[in-house]
Write a protein that holds these residues in place. Structure first.
Motif, PDB file in Angstrom:
ATOM      1  N   SER A 146      69.268  64.139  -7.953  1.00 32.10           N
ATOM      2  CA  SER A 146      69.763  65.410  -7.657  1.00 32.10           C
ATOM      3  C   SER A 146      70.036  65.655  -6.137  1.00 32.10           C
ATOM      4  O   SER A 146      70.926  66.421  -5.899  1.00 32.10           O
ATOM      5  CB  SER A 146      68.697  66.566  -8.042  1.00 32.10           C
ATOM      6  N   GLU A 147      69.587  65.163  -5.209  1.00 32.50           N
ATOM      7  CA  GLU A 147      69.838  64.928  -3.957  1.00 32.50           C
ATOM      8  C   GLU A 147      71.241  64.695  -3.705  1.00 32.50           C
ATOM      9  O   GLU A 147      72.271  64.989  -2.786  1.00 32.50           O
ATOM     10  CB  GLU A 147      69.038  64.342  -2.902  1.00 32.50           C
ATOM     11  N   GLU A 148      71.651  63.590  -4.335  1.00 29.83           N
ATOM     12  CA  GLU A 148      73.053  63.043  -4.335  1.00 29.83           C
ATOM     13  C   GLU A 148      74.187  63.973  -4.685  1.00 29.83           C
ATOM     14  O   GLU A 148      75.099  64.334  -3.823  1.00 29.83           O
ATOM     15  CB  GLU A 148      73.144  61.783  -5.155  1.00 29.83           C
ATOM     16  N   LEU A 149      73.951  64.939  -5.486  1.00 33.05           N
ATOM     17  CA  LEU A 149      74.787  65.850  -6.089  1.00 33.05           C
ATOM     18  C   LEU A 149      74.753  67.239  -4.711  1.00 33.05           C
ATOM     19  O   LEU A 149      75.778  67.582  -4.793  1.00 33.05           O
ATOM     20  CB  LEU A 149      74.266  66.514  -7.318  1.00 33.05           C
ATOM     21  N   LEU A 150      73.875  67.123  -4.507  1.00 30.94           N
ATOM     22  CA  LEU A 150      73.747  68.249  -3.331  1.00 30.94           C
ATOM     23  C   LEU A 150      74.269  67.704  -1.958  1.00 30.94           C
ATOM     24  O   LEU A 150      74.849  68.666  -1.490  1.00 30.94           O
ATOM     25  CB  LEU A 150      71.957  68.389  -3.006  1.00 30.94           C
ATOM     26  N   GLU A 151      74.205  66.612  -1.682  1.00 24.90           N
ATOM     27  CA  GLU A 151      74.788  66.053  -0.431  1.00 24.90           C
ATOM     28  C   GLU A 151      76.304  65.848  -0.437  1.00 24.90           C
ATOM     29  O   GLU A 151      76.878  65.811   0.631  1.00 24.90           O
ATOM     30  CB  GLU A 151      74.163  64.795   0.142  1.00 24.90           C
ATOM     31  N   ASP A 152      76.710  65.628  -1.704  1.00 25.25           N
ATOM     32  CA  ASP A 152      78.139  65.260  -1.825  1.00 25.25           C
ATOM     33  C   ASP A 152      78.950  66.209  -2.754  1.00 25.25           C
ATOM     34  O   ASP A 152      78.987  66.108  -3.874  1.00 25.25           O
ATOM     35  CB  ASP A 152      78.556  63.936  -2.411  1.00 25.25           C
ATOM     36  N   GLY A 153      79.437  67.213  -2.103  1.00 24.50           N
ATOM     37  CA  GLY A 153      79.862  68.392  -2.911  1.00 24.50           C
ATOM     38  C   GLY A 153      81.198  67.917  -3.750  1.00 24.50           C
ATOM     39  O   GLY A 153      81.150  68.504  -4.952  1.00 24.50           O
ATOM     40  N   ASP A 154      82.182  67.054  -3.227  1.00 27.53           N
ATOM     41  CA  ASP A 154      82.996  66.719  -4.106  1.00 27.53           C
ATOM     42  C   ASP A 154      82.618  65.928  -5.413  1.00 27.53           C
ATOM     43  O   ASP A 154      83.276  65.904  -6.263  1.00 27.53           O
ATOM     44  CB  ASP A 154      84.146  65.867  -3.119  1.00 27.53           C
ATOM     45  N   PHE A 155      81.690  65.103  -4.919  1.00 34.67           N
ATOM     46  CA  PHE A 155      81.161  64.106  -6.195  1.00 34.67           C
ATOM     47  C   PHE A 155      80.566  65.092  -7.225  1.00 34.67           C
ATOM     48  O   PHE A 155      80.863  65.004  -8.416  1.00 34.67           O
ATOM     49  CB  PHE A 155      80.279  63.106  -5.692  1.00 34.67           C
ATOM     50  N   CYS A 156      79.831  66.182  -6.821  1.00 33.74           N
ATOM     51  CA  CYS A 156      79.306  67.079  -7.536  1.00 33.74           C
ATOM     52  C   CYS A 156      80.270  67.704  -8.545  1.00 33.74           C
ATOM     53  O   CYS A 156      80.190  67.967  -9.727  1.00 33.74           O
ATOM     54  CB  CYS A 156      78.355  67.991  -7.048  1.00 33.74           C
ATOM     55  N   MET A 217      88.849  65.066  -7.762  1.00 27.26           N
ATOM     56  CA  MET A 217      89.669  63.814  -7.404  1.00 27.26           C
ATOM     57  C   MET A 217      89.556  63.321  -6.015  1.00 27.26           C
ATOM     58  O   MET A 217      89.544  62.014  -5.897  1.00 27.26           O
ATOM     59  CB  MET A 217      90.913  64.140  -7.789  1.00 27.26           C
ATOM     60  N   ARG A 218      89.210  64.017  -5.081  1.00 29.84           N
ATOM     61  CA  ARG A 218      89.097  63.747  -3.763  1.00 29.84           C
ATOM     62  C   ARG A 218      87.857  62.961  -3.533  1.00 29.84           C
ATOM     63  O   ARG A 218      87.592  61.893  -2.940  1.00 29.84           O
ATOM     64  CB  ARG A 218      89.018  64.887  -2.725  1.00 29.84           C
ATOM     65  N   GLY A 219      86.818  63.425  -4.227  1.00 33.02           N
ATOM     66  CA  GLY A 219      85.401  62.709  -4.155  1.00 33.02           C
ATOM     67  C   GLY A 219      85.484  61.412  -4.730  1.00 33.02           C
ATOM     68  O   GLY A 219      84.817  60.353  -4.213  1.00 33.02           O
ATOM     69  N   VAL A 220      86.032  61.315  -5.984  1.00 33.83           N
ATOM     70  CA  VAL A 220      85.989  60.255  -6.736  1.00 33.83           C
ATOM     71  C   VAL A 220      86.828  59.153  -6.051  1.00 33.83           C
ATOM     72  O   VAL A 220      86.614  57.940  -6.183  1.00 33.83           O
ATOM     73  CB  VAL A 220      86.215  60.269  -8.209  1.00 33.83           C
ATOM     74  N   SER A 221      88.096  59.680  -5.443  1.00 32.63           N
ATOM     75  CA  SER A 221      88.976  58.490  -4.819  1.00 32.63           C
ATOM     76  C   SER A 221      88.441  58.060  -3.583  1.00 32.63           C
ATOM     77  O   SER A 221      88.561  56.924  -3.385  1.00 32.63           O
ATOM     78  CB  SER A 221      90.183  59.495  -4.486  1.00 32.63           C
ATOM     79  N   ARG A 222      87.822  58.773  -2.959  1.00 27.39           N
ATOM     80  CA  ARG A 222      87.084  58.566  -1.450  1.00 27.39           C
ATOM     81  C   ARG A 222      85.995  57.150  -2.112  1.00 27.39           C
ATOM     82  O   ARG A 222      85.987  56.406  -1.305  1.00 27.39           O
ATOM     83  CB  ARG A 222      86.396  59.746  -1.021  1.00 27.39           C
ATOM     84  N   ALA A 223      85.199  57.534  -3.094  1.00 24.78           N
ATOM     85  CA  ALA A 223      84.112  56.682  -3.180  1.00 24.78           C
ATOM     86  C   ALA A 223      84.468  55.359  -4.128  1.00 24.78           C
ATOM     87  O   ALA A 223      83.939  54.267  -4.028  1.00 24.78           O
ATOM     88  CB  ALA A 223      83.169  57.479  -4.000  1.00 24.78           C
ATOM     89  N   LEU A 224      85.569  55.605  -4.876  1.00 25.97           N
ATOM     90  CA  LEU A 224      85.820  54.528  -5.876  1.00 25.97           C
ATOM     91  C   LEU A 224      87.190  54.038  -6.105  1.00 25.97           C
ATOM     92  O   LEU A 224      87.285  53.083  -6.759  1.00 25.97           O
ATOM     93  CB  LEU A 224      85.365  54.863  -7.231  1.00 25.97           C
TER      94      LEU A 224
END
Length: 428
Positions: A146-156, A217-224
């Protein structure tokens, strides 16, 4: 069967032992799901292959141990886990627990206005999924998940998009495919069947969901998304000619030029798009020190012939993540407009998704790419082209088209970069 189970378990143990030894030798902390976990176990490249192989074998072993009936029961029952997680995120329970460190069920109920008995059942399911912890009865805290969701708002935002829009769309894919005709050119998407309109129109009607999708889309593009990496590698390997201008065409939710201009001070950039809103969003992300080397131009139609002066100034055209939902006819039409103002020294770089051949990768890797096939079909009634389909489209632009391909993949998507040149002999 018992031998299969034993063999799988033995191989998994060997891989886990290998992971442990690599961690010990490299000083990588062991993974943990407790909060404030700082281990880079999940991101270290030297562990990636061993981890994914072990996970694939573990999934196979789990299926064997479950058997067909239990496997299917568990497979479809995760729908309720997804529903509970969406409540957790939409009710701001995540943020409230984060602010307090530990929150009682009574406080969370008061904060969310969800009755205690209902909330306890939702949190109970999420506890079983390691999304929350319950250090004391009726008291809840976060985990590393759940911290992962909190720290990366775009991924959340991407997680919420998957839990809401895509769940409804996927539930209506079967009904969409009943329609006749139901081809890619004349069929209906699962999204439209479920929501009554296409996704981009729906997001325009509900701007808060549209903004969430842009962040997703910004979050998933940045990560993957390997598209930026493919472009970076190409530019590094091809020193510019006397021309140093790169023109990027399209780009719905992000422009490659915004990051490229910051890394290549010897190059200038122009972004051409038919949406002023998208151009404004891209322009706002450019660092002040780079603004004199990048411009943003609104084009009423991307199909219009490009400016004649391009033939004297443009080194490379970049078309990133644009063609995936375009028809072959439209792709050819745009590329022909670029051909009119190109010569033998001009390059066109297209980066987009590729549907790999069946069995090209191990099943535990291939599943992400097969999901991508179903995603584009469900959400937009379009298909991911295979490599031979991409090359066939590019070859239809005209005579003497040369195509060179580079592939790169992540856990999410398989991407291709096609370098297109006009003139010369043949194509490869």
């Amino acid at each position: 069967m018992s031998q299969d189970i034993r063999a799988l378990a033995t191989e998994i143990l060997a891989l886990c032992t290998q992971l442990e030894e690599t961690c010990n030798d490299s000083g990588i902390p062991s993974p943990s799901l407790t909060t404030d976990t700082k281990s880079n176990f999940w991101s270290k490249p030297e562990l990636a292959t061993t981890r994914t192989t072990a996970l694939g074998l573990l999934d196979h072993l789990t299926t064997l141990l479950q058997g067909p009936h239990d496997f299917l029961h568990e497979f479809v029952s995760s729908n309720w886990d997804h529903g509970a997680l969406y409540v957790f995120l939409q009710s701001q329970t995540l943020e409230h627990i984060a602010q307090t460190g530990r929150s009682s069920l009574h406080d969370l109920s008061k904060h969310t206005r969800i009755p205690e008995d209902k909330l306890s059942r939702i949190l109970g399911l999420l506890r079983c999924r390691h999304i929350v912890a319950e250090p004391e009865r009726g008291v809840f805290s976060l985990t590393a998940v759940s911290e992962e969701l909190l720290e990366d708002g775009d991924f959340c935002a991407w997680v919420e998009f998957q839990l809401f829009e895509t769940r409804v769309a996927s539930a209506h894919l079967a009904d969409a495919l009943i329609h006749k005709p139901n081809g890619y050119a004349d069929g209906v998407s699962g999204f439209k069947e479920g929501w009554g309109m296409e996704m981009y129109d729906w997001h325009a009607r509900y701007p808060e969901k549209g903004e969430r999708f842009r962040r997703a889309m910004r979050g998933v593009s940045r990560a993957l998304d390997p598209a930026d990496s493919l472009l970076e590698s190409w530019i590094d390997q091809h020193p510019p000619t006397s021309r140093t201008k790169i023109v990027e065409i399209g780009g719905r939710y992000g422009f490659a030029s915004v990051s490229l201009v910051q890394k290549h001070p010897d190059l200038s950039f122009e972004v051409r798009c038919d949406s002023q809103d998208f151009l404004d969003r891209g322009s706002a992300q450019v660092q002040s020190g780079c603004r004199d080397r990048i411009s943003f131009t609104r084009c009423p139609s991307l199909f219009d012939s490009q400016p004649v002066e391009d033939s004297r100034t443009v080194w490379v055209y970049v078309i990133q993540n644009l063609f995936w939902n375009w028809s072959d006819v439209d792709v050819i039409r745009l590329l022909r407009s670029l051909k009119e103002v190109s010569d033998k020294s001009t390059r066109i770089l297209v980066t987009d998704g590729v549907s790999p051949l069946s069995g090209e990768f191990p099943a535990h890797e291939e599943i992400a790419y097969r999901r991508r096939d179903v995603t584009t079909m469900t959400m937009h009634n379009v298909k991911q082209r295979r490599q031979e389909e991409w090359v066939a489209v590019f070859g239809s632009v005209g005579e003497n088209v040369q195509v060179e391909t580079t592939f790169e993949r992540s856990s999410h998507v398989c991407k291709g970069l096609w370098e297109i040149r006009f003139g010369g002999n043949g194509s490869d």
